[in-house]
Design a protein around this motif. Structure first.
Motif, PDB file in Angstrom:
ATOM      1  N   THR A  53       0.843  -1.195   0.000  1.00 33.20           N
ATOM      2  CA  THR A  53       0.000   0.000   0.000  1.00 33.20           C
ATOM      3  C   THR A  53       0.878   1.245   0.000  1.00 33.20           C
ATOM      4  N   GLY A  54       0.697   2.102  -0.999  1.00 35.38           N
ATOM      5  CA  GLY A  54       1.607   3.227  -1.202  1.00 35.38           C
ATOM      6  C   GLY A  54       1.548   4.283  -0.123  1.00 35.38           C
ATOM      7  N   ASP A  55       0.377   4.494   0.502  1.00 33.81           N
ATOM      8  CA  ASP A  55       0.263   5.568   1.493  1.00 33.81           C
ATOM      9  C   ASP A  55       0.372   5.076   2.929  1.00 33.81           C
ATOM     10  N   LEU A  56       0.678   3.794   3.120  1.00 30.60           N
ATOM     11  CA  LEU A  56       0.882   3.254   4.461  1.00 30.60           C
ATOM     12  C   LEU A  56       2.320   3.511   4.904  1.00 30.60           C
ATOM     13  N   VAL A  57       2.465   4.172   6.049  1.00 31.50           N
ATOM     14  CA  VAL A  57       3.793   4.492   6.578  1.00 31.50           C
ATOM     15  C   VAL A  57       3.983   3.762   7.901  1.00 31.50           C
ATOM     16  N   ILE A  58       5.061   2.975   8.000  1.00 30.73           N
ATOM     17  CA  ILE A  58       5.438   2.283   9.239  1.00 30.73           C
ATOM     18  C   ILE A  58       6.836   2.776   9.623  1.00 30.73           C
ATOM     19  N   ARG A  59       6.933   3.530  10.673  1.00 28.09           N
ATOM     20  CA  ARG A  59       8.195   4.155  11.112  1.00 28.09           C
ATOM     21  C   ARG A  59       8.683   3.462  12.380  1.00 28.09           C
ATOM     22  N   ARG A  60       9.793   2.740  12.254  1.00 27.92           N
ATOM     23  CA  ARG A  60      10.402   2.086  13.407  1.00 27.92           C
ATOM     24  C   ARG A  60      11.345   3.057  14.115  1.00 27.92           C
ATOM     25  N   PHE A  61      11.420   2.952  15.443  1.00 24.31           N
ATOM     26  CA  PHE A  61      12.348   3.773  16.224  1.00 24.31           C
ATOM     27  C   PHE A  61      12.544   3.116  17.583  1.00 24.31           C
ATOM     28  N   ASN A  62      13.513   3.626  18.333  1.00 25.98           N
ATOM     29  CA  ASN A  62      13.814   3.118  19.669  1.00 25.98           C
ATOM     30  C   ASN A  62      13.435   4.177  20.700  1.00 25.98           C
ATOM     31  N   ILE A  63      12.674   3.784  21.696  1.00 27.98           N
ATOM     32  CA  ILE A  63      12.245   4.710  22.740  1.00 27.98           C
ATOM     33  C   ILE A  63      13.443   5.065  23.620  1.00 27.98           C
ATOM     34  N   GLY A  64      13.690   6.351  23.763  1.00 26.22           N
ATOM     35  CA  GLY A  64      14.811   6.808  24.568  1.00 26.22           C
ATOM     36  C   GLY A  64      16.152   6.449  23.992  1.00 26.22           C
ATOM     37  N   GLY A  65      16.186   6.049  22.734  1.00 28.88           N
ATOM     38  CA  GLY A  65      17.450   5.668  22.112  1.00 28.88           C
ATOM     39  C   GLY A  65      17.967   4.320  22.548  1.00 28.88           C
ATOM     40  N   LYS A  66      17.158   3.543  23.254  1.00 27.88           N
ATOM     41  CA  LYS A  66      17.598   2.243  23.758  1.00 27.88           C
ATOM     42  C   LYS A  66      17.060   1.138  22.870  1.00 27.88           C
ATOM     43  N   GLU A  67      17.939   0.209  22.500  1.00 23.68           N
ATOM     44  CA  GLU A  67      17.565  -0.836  21.555  1.00 23.68           C
ATOM     45  C   GLU A  67      16.565  -1.817  22.149  1.00 23.68           C
ATOM     46  N   ASN A  68      16.562  -1.966  23.472  1.00 17.81           N
ATOM     47  CA  ASN A  68      15.628  -2.921  24.073  1.00 17.81           C
ATOM     48  C   ASN A  68      14.211  -2.380  24.165  1.00 17.81           C
ATOM     49  N   PHE A  69      14.010  -1.097  23.814  1.00 10.23           N
ATOM     50  CA  PHE A  69      12.677  -0.499  23.784  1.00 10.23           C
ATOM     51  C   PHE A  69      12.329  -0.126  22.349  1.00 10.23           C
ATOM     52  N   ALA A  70      12.119  -1.130  21.513  1.00  5.24           N
ATOM     53  CA  ALA A  70      11.774  -0.888  20.115  1.00  5.24           C
ATOM     54  C   ALA A  70      10.296  -0.576  19.987  1.00  5.24           C
ATOM     55  N   ALA A  71       9.953   0.282  19.040  1.00  5.25           N
ATOM     56  CA  ALA A  71       8.568   0.682  18.816  1.00  5.25           C
ATOM     57  C   ALA A  71       8.372   1.012  17.342  1.00  5.25           C
ATOM     58  N   ALA A  72       7.121   1.195  16.941  1.00  4.11           N
ATOM     59  CA  ALA A  72       6.788   1.540  15.559  1.00  4.11           C
ATOM     60  C   ALA A  72       5.544   2.419  15.552  1.00  4.11           C
ATOM     61  N   ALA A  73       5.539   3.426  14.728  1.00  7.97           N
ATOM     62  CA  ALA A  73       4.388   4.304  14.524  1.00  7.97           C
ATOM     63  C   ALA A  73       3.792   4.006  13.152  1.00  7.97           C
ATOM     64  N   VAL A  74       2.499   3.757  13.103  1.00  9.87           N
ATOM     65  CA  VAL A  74       1.806   3.397  11.863  1.00  9.87           C
ATOM     66  C   VAL A  74       0.761   4.465  11.570  1.00  9.87           C
ATOM     67  N   PHE A  75       0.790   5.044  10.372  1.00 10.39           N
ATOM     68  CA  PHE A  75      -0.182   6.056   9.987  1.00 10.39           C
ATOM     69  C   PHE A  75      -0.347   6.059   8.476  1.00 10.39           C
ATOM     70  N   ILE A  76      -1.370   6.741   8.009  1.00 12.10           N
ATOM     71  CA  ILE A  76      -1.660   6.856   6.573  1.00 12.10           C
ATOM     72  C   ILE A  76      -1.219   8.236   6.105  1.00 12.10           C
ATOM     73  N   ASP A  77      -0.356   8.266   5.121  1.00 12.87           N
ATOM     74  CA  ASP A  77       0.112   9.538   4.575  1.00 12.87           C
ATOM     75  C   ASP A  77      -1.045  10.252   3.874  1.00 12.87           C
ATOM     76  N   GLY A  78      -1.296  11.493   4.277  1.00  7.77           N
ATOM     77  CA  GLY A  78      -2.400  12.275   3.721  1.00  7.77           C
ATOM     78  C   GLY A  78      -3.559  12.416   4.683  1.00  7.77           C
ATOM     79  N   LEU A  79      -3.749  11.435   5.589  1.00  7.64           N
ATOM     80  CA  LEU A  79      -4.796  11.524   6.599  1.00  7.64           C
ATOM     81  C   LEU A  79      -4.265  12.067   7.921  1.00  7.64           C
ATOM     82  N   ALA A  80      -2.979  11.798   8.215  1.00  8.88           N
ATOM     83  CA  ALA A  80      -2.380  12.223   9.477  1.00  8.88           C
ATOM     84  C   ALA A  80      -1.477  13.429   9.240  1.00  8.88           C
ATOM     85  N   ASP A  81      -1.331  14.242  10.274  1.00 12.41           N
ATOM     86  CA  ASP A  81      -0.473  15.424  10.233  1.00 12.41           C
ATOM     87  C   ASP A  81       0.950  15.001  10.585  1.00 12.41           C
ATOM     88  N   LYS A  82       1.856  15.080   9.621  1.00 11.72           N
ATOM     89  CA  LYS A  82       3.229  14.616   9.839  1.00 11.72           C
ATOM     90  C   LYS A  82       3.958  15.475  10.858  1.00 11.72           C
TER      91      LYS A  82
END
Length: 535
Positions: A53-82
């Motif tokens: 899906t072209g407008d599906l955005v999945i952004r991985r990141f680490n909470i607090g910069g720590k690798e043991n706290f991995a997370a991901a933000a999922v949103f639709i490009d065009g519907l959400a405010d970047k």
């Protein structure tokens, strides 16, 4: 040769259907659960929404910069405010994660509570352990936040799509009154109602209709004014809707109305917030649909469709006069062509001699009977009117005016129609536009054709028979239990003050009894003002 598959018994078919439904429920149950593994959750999102899906955005990141706290933000490009996602979600979570005691390290157990207290600075934040709810919030413009090791997902309000600004209503213009109209965004529309009705008793109930569109619907009513049975009836009809998609409020109107076969609308639609507020104050219910600038008002009676908010903004003499003009216009739009057909074909003795001679002179070269002549002109007018609506905005009105003049003049010169017929058709077209409701005007346009056929078949007797049929049909109509022609039948003298003519506001201290509001009193009669000379 074609091979036909052998049919199966009804019992076997039902058994196979039940097994399939059970298997589908099992699959859905697995997909609905949010897993503690972040990778499993991301794969579930990609499976449901589509990996490519072209407008599906999945952004991985680490909470607090720590690798043991991995997370991901999922949103639709065009519907959400970047900008909101970057500043208040990803940046906030990546830069700082602290515990209440700075000397103690952050653990997986207290991570979620710490994020809600300190890191996620979002005005609306929800939690869910169901994948389908998380996906639904993403499709509504929110951002779903998945954290590795946590079986719950956060839903952050990040809605920010482009939408049309509040503009003047196109279909319900008034000379004196507010210039704001509804837009296609539900929350903008609900705010427009709230802005005008600052009543703490105003209630909003949200529904989601459409298996694929998941369209949001808001039902407005005033608690203590609107009857409870009316609210429950509206809720029940909306909950009964089973359809794959709702594209506009017209879908809802057709699916919850009382009589599907009647040409008369039993639910009113409007794009004016002030009109919605006025009806809410009378004890009605308003339904707003996401993606549509038209609100629905229920119940609706016949008198609502020739009334305008402007009737109440002007003094009662002016409002009553304008309302009477609209009623005369409705009569002309429905009966003018039929009366011409009936008089010229069956009852010429009822026409004054001088006028009868003029009509006969105009029809001397017309090769068609009056019924054919009228039908040709009316059908041509409807085609021209529909074409002018579909043409571009600048060209449409010009083509409509020029086309009507050219075609009418050419038809008269060619001897195909009489000059009086052109005048009657033009007057009918103008009169049909005098109605403030498009739904009511198109109903009159629709009934005009069988009325003309009845006049061409039996003359005035046919017209009266068809009119009696319309009256009998209207008397049987109801809108959410309210008789359609009230307050005429059943009679309510109090409501007659705002039927054909509008009485002064001081004379209407009660809400319409026809609607059956819980609180009938609108104002105190002795405190309504309007003294003869107070200065």
């Amino acid at each position: 040769m074609h091979k036909f598959r052998k049919g199966i018994k009804l019992k076997e078919f039902r058994k196979q259907k039940m097994l399939k439904e059970a298997a589908d429920r099992k699959i859905n149950a697995i997909e609905d659960k949010i897993d503690a593994d972040l990778d499993v959750n991301i794969k579930s999102v990609q499976k449901i929404l589509g990996k490519n899906t072209g407008d599906l955005v999945i952004r991985r990141f680490n909470i607090g910069g720590k690798e043991n706290f991995a997370a991901a933000a999922v949103f639709i490009d065009g519907l959400a405010d970047k900008a909101i996602i970057d500043e208040y979600i990803i940046q906030s979570l990546e830069l700082d994660t602290r515990s209440e005691d700075p000397t103690e390290p952050v653990t997986q157990q207290d991570l979620v509570e710490l994020l809600k207290k300190y890191s996620l600075t979002i005005n609306e934040l929800s939690e869910t352990n169901e994948m389908r709810k998380a996906i639904r919030s993403v499709l509504n413009g929110d951002t779903a936040i998945f954290i590795d090791g946590n079986e719950q997902a956060f839903g952050a309000n990040t809605k920010g799509w482009e939408h049309r600004t509040v503009d003047e209503p196109r279909s319900e213009a008034v000379v004196r009154g507010p210039r704001e109209g509804f837009t296609e965004t539900l929350r903008v529309n609900t705010a427009l109602v709230r802005l005008r009705l600052k009543d703490p008793d105003l209630r909003v109930k949200n529904f989601t209709v459409g298996e694929r569109t998941n369209t949001n619907i808001a039902v407005f009513y005033i608690d203590g004014v609107c009857e409870d049975n009316l609210v429950k009836q509206v809720e029940r009809r909306i909950n009964k809707i089973e359809i794959d998609g709702i594209v506009g409020s017209g879908y809802i109107e057709q699916l919850i109305e009382d009589n599907h076969w009647s040409p008369f609308p039993t639910i009113q639609n409007t794009e004016r917030p002030d009109k919605v507020v006025g009806n809410l104050l009378e004890g009605r219910v308003a339904i707003l649909v996401d993606g549509s600038p038209f609100s629905l008002i229920a119940p609706a009676i016949f008198s609502q469709f020739y009334q305008s908010p402007e009737d109440y903004y002007e003094r009662f003499w002016i409002g009553s006069f304008v309302r009477l003009i609209r009623l005369v216009s409705i009569f002309l739009a429905l009966f003018a062509p039929s009366l011409y057909i009936a008089f010229t074909s069956f009852h010429p003795e009822m026409i004054p001699s001088d006028l009868a001679i003029a009509i006969a002179a105009g029809r001397a070269t017309v090769p068609f009977p009056s019924i054919v002549e009228a039908l040709l002109m009316e059908v041509s007018l409807e085609i021209l009117r529909e074409a002018s609506v579909r043409l571009p905005g600048i060209i449409g009105p010009t083509i409509g005016i020029v086309g009507a003049l050219v075609i009418g003049q050419a038809a008269v010169q060619a001897g195909l129609v009489s000059p009086l017929m052109v005048i009657i058709v033009s007057l009918t077209a103008i009169a049909s536009f005098a109605s403030p409701s498009y739904a009511a005007s198109i109903t009159i346009r629709l009934l005009r054709f069988p009325m003309m056929i009845a006049a061409g078949t039996f003359g005035l007797y046919g017209m009266m028979l068809f009119l009696l049929g319309i009256l009998l049909h209207v008397c049987t109509l109801k809108s959410f239990g309210v008789p359609y022609i009230s307050p005429v039948s059943p009679s309510h003298f109090t409501d007659m003050k705002d039927f054909v003519w509008r009485a002064p506001l001081q004379w209407m201290p009660k809400r319409p009894i026809t609607i059956g509001p819980d609180d009938e009193k609108r104002m105190e009669p002795d405190k309504s003002g309007g003294g003869k000379n107070n200065g």
